[in-house]
Design a protein around this motif. Structure first.
Motif, PDB file in Angstrom:
ATOM      1  N   THR A  93       1.093  -0.990  -0.327  1.00 58.06           N
ATOM      2  CA  THR A  93      -0.115  -0.279   0.266  1.00 58.06           C
ATOM      3  C   THR A  93       1.152   1.220   0.004  1.00 58.06           C
ATOM      4  O   THR A  93       2.392   1.427   0.460  1.00 58.06           O
ATOM      5  CB  THR A  93      -1.060   0.221   0.587  1.00 58.06           C
ATOM      6  OG1 THR A  93      -1.717  -0.741   1.170  1.00 58.06           O
ATOM      7  CG2 THR A  93      -1.837   1.110   1.430  1.00 58.06           C
ATOM      8  N   GLN A 143       1.376   5.636  -1.094  1.00 61.60           N
ATOM      9  CA  GLN A 143       0.790   7.077  -1.130  1.00 61.60           C
ATOM     10  C   GLN A 143       0.407   7.734  -2.195  1.00 61.60           C
ATOM     11  O   GLN A 143       2.020   7.583  -2.707  1.00 61.60           O
ATOM     12  CB  GLN A 143       1.133   8.173  -0.253  1.00 61.60           C
ATOM     13  CG  GLN A 143       1.008   7.491   1.365  1.00 61.60           C
ATOM     14  CD  GLN A 143       0.012   8.842   2.445  1.00 61.60           C
ATOM     15  OE1 GLN A 143       0.987   9.639   2.600  1.00 61.60           O
ATOM     16  NE2 GLN A 143      -0.522   8.559   3.578  1.00 61.60           N
ATOM     17  N   ASN A 144      -0.391   8.341  -2.887  1.00 58.29           N
ATOM     18  CA  ASN A 144      -0.041   8.603  -4.702  1.00 58.29           C
ATOM     19  C   ASN A 144       0.736  10.334  -4.087  1.00 58.29           C
ATOM     20  O   ASN A 144       0.322  10.829  -2.554  1.00 58.29           O
ATOM     21  CB  ASN A 144      -1.249   8.767  -4.422  1.00 58.29           C
ATOM     22  CG  ASN A 144      -2.185   7.390  -5.964  1.00 58.29           C
ATOM     23  OD1 ASN A 144      -1.021   6.565  -6.655  1.00 58.29           O
ATOM     24  ND2 ASN A 144      -2.918   6.967  -5.234  1.00 58.29           N
ATOM     25  N   ASP A 179      -1.367  12.506  -4.195  1.00 58.28           N
ATOM     26  CA  ASP A 179      -2.270  13.902  -3.536  1.00 58.28           C
ATOM     27  C   ASP A 179      -2.526  12.686  -1.916  1.00 58.28           C
ATOM     28  O   ASP A 179      -3.565  13.856  -1.390  1.00 58.28           O
ATOM     29  CB  ASP A 179      -3.404  13.892  -4.351  1.00 58.28           C
ATOM     30  CG  ASP A 179      -4.144  11.933  -4.647  1.00 58.28           C
ATOM     31  OD1 ASP A 179      -3.607  11.579  -4.080  1.00 58.28           O
ATOM     32  OD2 ASP A 179      -5.060  12.162  -5.577  1.00 58.28           O
ATOM     33  N   GLY A 180      -1.816  12.166  -1.014  1.00 56.22           N
ATOM     34  CA  GLY A 180      -2.097  11.707  -0.114  1.00 56.22           C
ATOM     35  C   GLY A 180      -3.305  10.447  -0.109  1.00 56.22           C
ATOM     36  O   GLY A 180      -2.970   9.566   0.954  1.00 56.22           O
ATOM     37  N   THR A 181      -3.315  10.249  -1.152  1.00 62.65           N
ATOM     38  CA  THR A 181      -4.754   8.546  -1.378  1.00 62.65           C
ATOM     39  C   THR A 181      -3.815   7.279  -1.270  1.00 62.65           C
ATOM     40  O   THR A 181      -2.364   7.667  -1.865  1.00 62.65           O
ATOM     41  CB  THR A 181      -5.686   9.057  -2.553  1.00 62.65           C
ATOM     42  OG1 THR A 181      -4.778   8.997  -3.200  1.00 62.65           O
ATOM     43  CG2 THR A 181      -6.096  10.192  -2.157  1.00 62.65           C
ATOM     44  N   GLU A 182      -3.997   6.872  -1.241  1.00 61.27           N
ATOM     45  CA  GLU A 182      -3.577   5.534  -0.989  1.00 61.27           C
ATOM     46  C   GLU A 182      -4.004   4.390  -2.154  1.00 61.27           C
ATOM     47  O   GLU A 182      -5.171   4.233  -2.663  1.00 61.27           O
ATOM     48  CB  GLU A 182      -3.815   4.703  -0.059  1.00 61.27           C
ATOM     49  CG  GLU A 182      -3.606   5.013   1.281  1.00 61.27           C
ATOM     50  CD  GLU A 182      -3.666   4.529   2.623  1.00 61.27           C
ATOM     51  OE1 GLU A 182      -4.449   2.625   2.833  1.00 61.27           O
ATOM     52  OE2 GLU A 182      -2.863   4.764   4.287  1.00 61.27           O
ATOM     53  N   LYS A 183      -2.906   3.829  -2.733  1.00 58.82           N
ATOM     54  CA  LYS A 183      -3.509   2.729  -3.561  1.00 58.82           C
ATOM     55  C   LYS A 183      -2.373   1.131  -3.409  1.00 58.82           C
ATOM     56  O   LYS A 183      -1.838   1.288  -2.610  1.00 58.82           O
ATOM     57  CB  LYS A 183      -2.776   3.094  -4.815  1.00 58.82           C
ATOM     58  CG  LYS A 183      -1.154   3.576  -5.221  1.00 58.82           C
ATOM     59  CD  LYS A 183      -1.268   3.457  -6.661  1.00 58.82           C
ATOM     60  CE  LYS A 183       1.090   3.807  -6.244  1.00 58.82           C
ATOM     61  NZ  LYS A 183       1.597   3.764  -7.748  1.00 58.82           N
ATOM     62  N   THR A 184      -3.364   0.747  -4.186  1.00 63.14           N
ATOM     63  CA  THR A 184      -2.320  -0.567  -4.046  1.00 63.14           C
ATOM     64  C   THR A 184      -1.399  -1.023  -5.066  1.00 63.14           C
ATOM     65  O   THR A 184      -1.859  -0.792  -6.194  1.00 63.14           O
ATOM     66  CB  THR A 184      -3.481  -2.135  -3.501  1.00 63.14           C
ATOM     67  OG1 THR A 184      -3.664  -1.625  -2.296  1.00 63.14           O
ATOM     68  CG2 THR A 184      -3.028  -3.332  -3.357  1.00 63.14           C
TER      69      THR A 184
END
Length: 178
Positions: A51, A53-54, A56-61
């Motif tokens: 996991t 962080q992009n 922009d602060g959002t998480e991605k897997t």
């Protein structure tokens, strides 16, 4: 007839990356009731799931091959078996069994019809229904307790329907590096 399938290059890379921990001990085993009529092959794929962080602060897997990252305790591992019927006849009664790598704790299986073993592959069932024998707190008496994910030694898929010639099916399970 039992077939021994050699792990894919990706799985071998994970094995090389984690040779000291023995992450990929064991081989995949498969069998069908009509092996001669339906040559079924298996390929395995192993990915490390992280996991991140992009910007922009959002998480991605993200999924990585073991060559792309350092494998460390706590990493999530996704094991995928690709089952391919290269024969001219349907593969009936196909079963694939995968030993749980010793350096990985079982987490889950992708198919609700898969079964697990907690006794080295002698018997199978749903984890919630399995028991293990262990010593009590004093270490003198044997007691039975509910099986836990860390007790899983093997995963098995018994395909209820025939695998049609020229098709590929996928099954998977997850673990966590110890």
């Amino acid at each position: 007839m039992k077939l021994k399938i050699v792990m894919s290059a990706c799985a071998m890379a994970l094995a090389a990356a984690t040779m000291t921990s023995g992450l990929l001990a064991g081989q995949v085993h498969a069998q069908t009731r009509n092996d001669a009529a339906a040559p079924v092959t298996l390929r395995s794929d192993v990915k490390i799931e992280r996991t991140e962080q992009n910007a922009d602060g959002t998480e991605k897997t993200a999924l990585y091959t073991p060559n792309d990252v350092s494998v460390v305790p706590g990493d999530n591992v996704v094991f995928t078996l690709l089952v391919n019927n290269k024969g001219a006849e349907p593969a009936v009664g196909f079963t694939a069994t995968n030993p749980m790598p010793t350096a990985v704790r079982f987490a889950s299986v992708g198919e609700d019809w898969a079964e697990v073993s907690v006794d080295g592959g002698r018997s199978y069932g749903k984890l919630a229904n399995l028991k293990v024998k262990t010593k009590d707190a004093t270490g003198t008496a044997e007691v039975e307790r509910a099986a836990l994910p860390e007790d899983v030694t093997h995963i098995r898929w018994v395909f209820a329907d025939a695998i049609v010639p020229g098709t590929e099916r996928t099954v998977s399970y997850r673990g966590v590096v110890k």
